[in-house]
Write an enzyme that holds these catalytic residues in place. Structure first.
Site, PDB file in Angstrom:
ATOM      1  N   ARG A 293       0.839  -1.191   0.000  1.00  0.00           N
ATOM      2  CA  ARG A 293       0.000   0.000   0.000  1.00  0.00           C
ATOM      3  C   ARG A 293       0.881   1.252   0.000  1.00  0.00           C
ATOM      4  NH1 ARG A 293      -4.048   3.253  -1.282  1.00  0.00           N
ATOM      5  NH2 ARG A 293      -5.013   4.365   0.442  1.00  0.00           N
TER       6      ARG A 293
ATOM      7  N   ASP B  78     -13.658  11.812   8.108  1.00  0.00           N
ATOM      8  CA  ASP B  78     -12.638  10.868   8.567  1.00  0.00           C
ATOM      9  C   ASP B  78     -11.466  11.592   9.220  1.00  0.00           C
ATOM     10  OD1 ASP B  78     -14.029   8.694   7.638  1.00  0.00           O
ATOM     11  OD2 ASP B  78     -12.964   8.585   5.733  1.00  0.00           O
TER      12      ASP B  78
ATOM     13  N   CYS C 194      -8.415   4.772  12.315  1.00  0.00           N
ATOM     14  CA  CYS C 194      -7.977   3.395  12.065  1.00  0.00           C
ATOM     15  C   CYS C 194      -6.537   3.162  12.505  1.00  0.00           C
ATOM     16  CB  CYS C 194      -8.126   3.036  10.587  1.00  0.00           C
ATOM     17  SG  CYS C 194      -7.240   4.103   9.450  1.00  0.00           S
TER      18      CYS C 194
ATOM     19  N   HIS D  30      -7.688  -5.357   5.574  1.00  0.00           N
ATOM     20  CA  HIS D  30      -6.321  -5.458   5.081  1.00  0.00           C
ATOM     21  C   HIS D  30      -5.899  -6.895   4.854  1.00  0.00           C
ATOM     22  CE1 HIS D  30      -6.539  -1.433   6.873  1.00  0.00           C
ATOM     23  NE2 HIS D  30      -5.645  -1.103   5.969  1.00  0.00           N
TER      24      HIS D  30
ATOM     25  N   CYS E 114     -12.183  -0.378   7.895  1.00  0.00           N
ATOM     26  CA  CYS E 114     -11.683   0.739   7.098  1.00  0.00           C
ATOM     27  C   CYS E 114     -12.351   0.669   5.727  1.00  0.00           C
ATOM     28  CB  CYS E 114     -10.148   0.639   6.985  1.00  0.00           C
ATOM     29  SG  CYS E 114      -9.326   2.200   6.614  1.00  0.00           S
TER      30      CYS E 114
END
Length: 763
Positions: free
Chosen positions: A524, A608, A652, A703, A735
């Protein structure tokens, strides 16, 4: 002569070669040999690009995460993966992401996936590491093959190598005790393996080893201080010379301790701790090296080279070859090469330095110290001109923005009514069931979305065609959510390349790179926008897309925004004014967007703040100031709406227990947080703090490719209900879902909806 060295280099590649190699391997589209060959090619190139340095880091390359690498070097594998089929790389990826490669993971076929390791932020950066896991019975066993292999590769290439490892005390500090036992009790076992590791490096010809102990810039109690003293007295007989590296902050009350540790040298982050240089020197014995981080390893602005020389030259005169210079920290946190930027605004580009340019700056400083400023007269003149251009640019300072900031008052940050009154009004308007289900905002960024975006940016697709393509994807997201039975929908964010860059592109005061990627975790990568000037919102940024999505359904549609603190913390931020000032400018701009969404009929708005905790200073004594302006910025953004408008926020992959009171002060109606990887342990804060509003503890680890079962989700929510009243609980993923595939997302969300229905029946 001062030695010039580097603490670490970005490993993803200038064009994200590592990202694409990893994802191809995980999908089963390429072989293990192809992945390892790409790793070797990147290491070889990066060492060549650091030619001219006196010492080059080795061991800073990783296929996923340097902390996870250290866990495997130390033989500290979670028990749940110790019996798996395959080799070390299979297990490595299982800990990182829950499984290894498609088609190569025999264990999935016979036994299923595995819970991935917990992730959290690396100190105060946006980099995520895999948290080491400990119990009282944890043992350690050295596997130095990764480091030794890379050291052999570097030597074959003629590299003057400096192996880099995470120090033993920082390693323990970063980890989590899974059974409540004392992590520090493991230190004697751990030091025995570190001694073996240093001996192995010495046996392969290593002379200097960089041992990273950034824990020294945090507030430590006496037990942790004693652990540092004990550790380095145990390791002082090693045949290698230890350069103890600290970074990200000041040593503060650990300065004396650091200066007296029995190591050959200390690295100090002189960007953050310039004022500690003389004091640290006072504690160093006459034979110790002082390495100074004189180029910012975490931001992309050019260094004031003449300003740096003003204070380095007297030190060089005093210390001679005992003075080393380097970046403040690893260059992992900045993009690779500015020269690849062909479309970046010319003025802004002239003010910047990426990783390779930062190494060039160090070489200029080193040459000036060795041979005098005349030897680099042209380079210093060019640097001086770039700095003057930035200071004098009318694009940096906007009087209208400064005037608006001067009119801020406390009333902008207050909701009209208290939460209980708002909640009743929102319940009457939204009519949601118990355990309402929603997602965090994004849905998969499909090949069709990426193709349309690239065609639009290349000019081969006009604005109308691009808008139609995005509307098609938004409609798909809405229809899928309706079929799944979710309660509060999102539009899927098809039009957004990144949750920060998307907004930055529409705000004055930002510039954007093409290839300015940095690693967030694993494969990522993010491309932080460059905040170079005062911020203003010229027009609405999201209203058209959200209105269109709402027109497709009778269910509530969330408006999706990124909050000012996260936009700030995930940008490369200007360094010519306090961060708090830039954050308030962002808050005013985002407040306008919130109010426009409300005017358009959007009654649920999510703002967020994923990076709120990430911006915390590393010393708790400095938290109050940061949290004061950060919470204020969120409240300015969110609190102009009517009581009936429900405000959500999302955070997160951070520990929240110690800032839960500040999170409550944000006064969001609903907060969603990551909890699935920690098995709801992050909710421990609610044992002692009665959080007043609604909360959605994430139950789907996005994830990992693993699909949670309804039973697993029900169990997690029942754990949550032990701490939060059931009537204030939401059910949602950890997320956003942009990195997942639809074939993973649909069954996972179907199980999430099924779990919510089970919970409602039992209520």
């Amino acid at each position: 002569m001062s030695l010039v060295h580097n603490l670490g280099f970005p490993r993803i590649g200038a064009r994200r070669e590592l990202k694409f190699a990893l994802e191809s391997y995980w999908k089963g589209e390429s072989s293990r040999d192809a992945l390892t060959a790409q790793g070797l090619a990147l290491r070889t190139r990066h060492w060549a690009e650091q030619a001219g340095l006196d010492l080059v880091p080795v061991g800073d390359f990783s296929f996923y995460d340097q902390v996870l690498d250290m866990s495997f070097t130390l033989g500290n594998l979670p028990e749940r993966v110790q019996g798996f089929h395959g080799d070390a790389l299979d297990n490595y990826f299982r800990v990182a992401r829950g499984r290894s490669a498609a088609g190569a993971d025999d264990h999935v076929a016979c036994c299923g996936g595995v819970a991935a390791g917990e992730m959290t932020k690396w100190f105060d950066t946006n980099y995520h590491y895999i948290v080491p896991e400990f119990t009282a019975a944890t043992g350690f066993k050295l596997d130095a093959s990764r480091l030794l292999d890379q050291l052999a590769e570097a030597k074959a290439q003629g590299v003057n190598a400096k192996p880099v490892i995470i120090g033993p005390v920082t390693y323990l500090w970063l980890g989590k005790s899974k059974d409540g036992s004392d992590k520090l009790a493991l230190l004697p076992r751990l030091l025995a393996v570190y001694a073996e590791l240093l001996e192995a490096l010495a046996g392969q010809g290593g002379q200097w080893v960089q041992v990273d102990e950034p824990v020294l810039v945090t507030e430590l109690d006496d037990d942790w201080r004693h652990a540092l003293t004990h550790a380095y007295h145990e390791l002082k007989s090693s045949r290698v010379k230890i350069l103890l590296a600290t970074y990200f902050g000041t040593l503060g009350d650990n300065l004396y301790l650091a200066g007296k540790l029995p190591v050959a040298g200390i690295h100090l982050d002189a960007i953050n701790a310039r004022g500690e240089v003389d004091a640290l020197l006072g504690h160093l014995s006459s034979h110790k090296v002082l390495s100074l981080g004189v180029v910012n390893g975490r931001n992309i602005w050019k260094t004031d080279l003449e300003g740096a020389l003003e204070w380095l030259e007297p030190l060089h005169e005093r210390l001679g070859d005992r003075l080393w210079i380097a970046p403040s920290c690893s260059l992992l946190h900045v993009p690779v090469d500015l020269d690849g930027e062909q479309k970046l605004d010319a003025d802004v580009k002239s003010w910047l330095a990426f990783a390779l340019q930062k190494l060039d700056e160090l070489k200029v400083l080193g040459t000036a110290l060795h041979r005098g400023r005349d030897a680099v007269k042209a380079e210093l003149a060019a640097n001086r001109a770039a700095l003057a251009s930035r200071r004098g640019s009318p694009r940096v300072n906007n009087p209208a923005v400064k005037e608006a900031l001067g009119k801020l008052d406390a009333s902008l940050g207050r909701r009209r009514s208290a939460y209980a009154e708002r909640a009743a009004k929102q319940s009457a308007r939204l009519k949601l069931p118990a355990y309402p289900t929603t997602t965090i905002g994004s849905f998969p960024q499909t090949a069709e979305i990426r193709h349309a975006r690239s065609e639009f940016k290349a000019g081969r697709l006009d604005g109308a065609g691009y808008r139609d393509a995005m509307r098609t994807e938004i409609e798909r997201s809405v229809r899928e959510q309706e079929m799944l039975g979710l309660d509060v929908l999102v539009h899927g964010e098809a039009e957004r390349n990144d949750m920060v860059e998307y907004f930055g592109e529409q705000l004055e005061g930002y510039a954007f790179s093409q290839l300015g990627w940095v690693q967030s975790y694993g494969s990522r990568c993010v491309k932080p926008p460059i905040l170079f000037g005062d911020i203003r919102r010229p027009k609405a940024m999201t209203v058209e897309w959200i209105q269109y999505a709402q027109s497709l359904t009778q269910k509530p549609m969330k408006g999706m925004l990124t909050g000012p603190v996260t936009i700030l913390n995930w940008s490369f931020v200007r360094d010519d004014q306090p961060r708090s000032v830039s954050c308030r400018q962002l808050a005013l701009a985002m407040r306008e967007e919130v109010l426009d969404l409300e005017k358009a009929g959007v009654r649920v708005i999510q703002i967020d703040e994923a990076a709120l905790r990430e911006g915390l200073p590393l010393r708790k004594s400095q938290w109050k100031e940061y949290l004061g302006w950060a919470v204020e910025a969120f409240r300015i953004t969110a609190n102009g709406v009517e009581d009936e408008t429900q405000i959500h926020t999302h955070m997160c992959y951070s520990e929240f227990n110690d800032i839960i009171a500040s999170i409550a002060e944000m006064d969001a109606d609903v907060i969603t947080i990551e909890t699935s990887r920690s098995d709801m342990e992050l909710l421990d804060a609610f044992d002692s703090f009665k959080y007043p509003n609604e909360i959605g503890p994430g139950v789907y680890d996005i994830h990992s490719p693993n699909i949670p079962t309804p039973e697993h989700i029900v169990a997690l929510m029942r754990k949550a209900a032990e701490r939060i009243p059931a009537e204030r609980l939401w059910v949602n993923p950890d997320c956003g879902l942009k990195t997942r595939q639809w074939e993973e997302v649909i069954p996972a969300l179907a199980n999430m909806v099924a779990a919510a229905r089970t919970l409602r029946k039992a209520a």
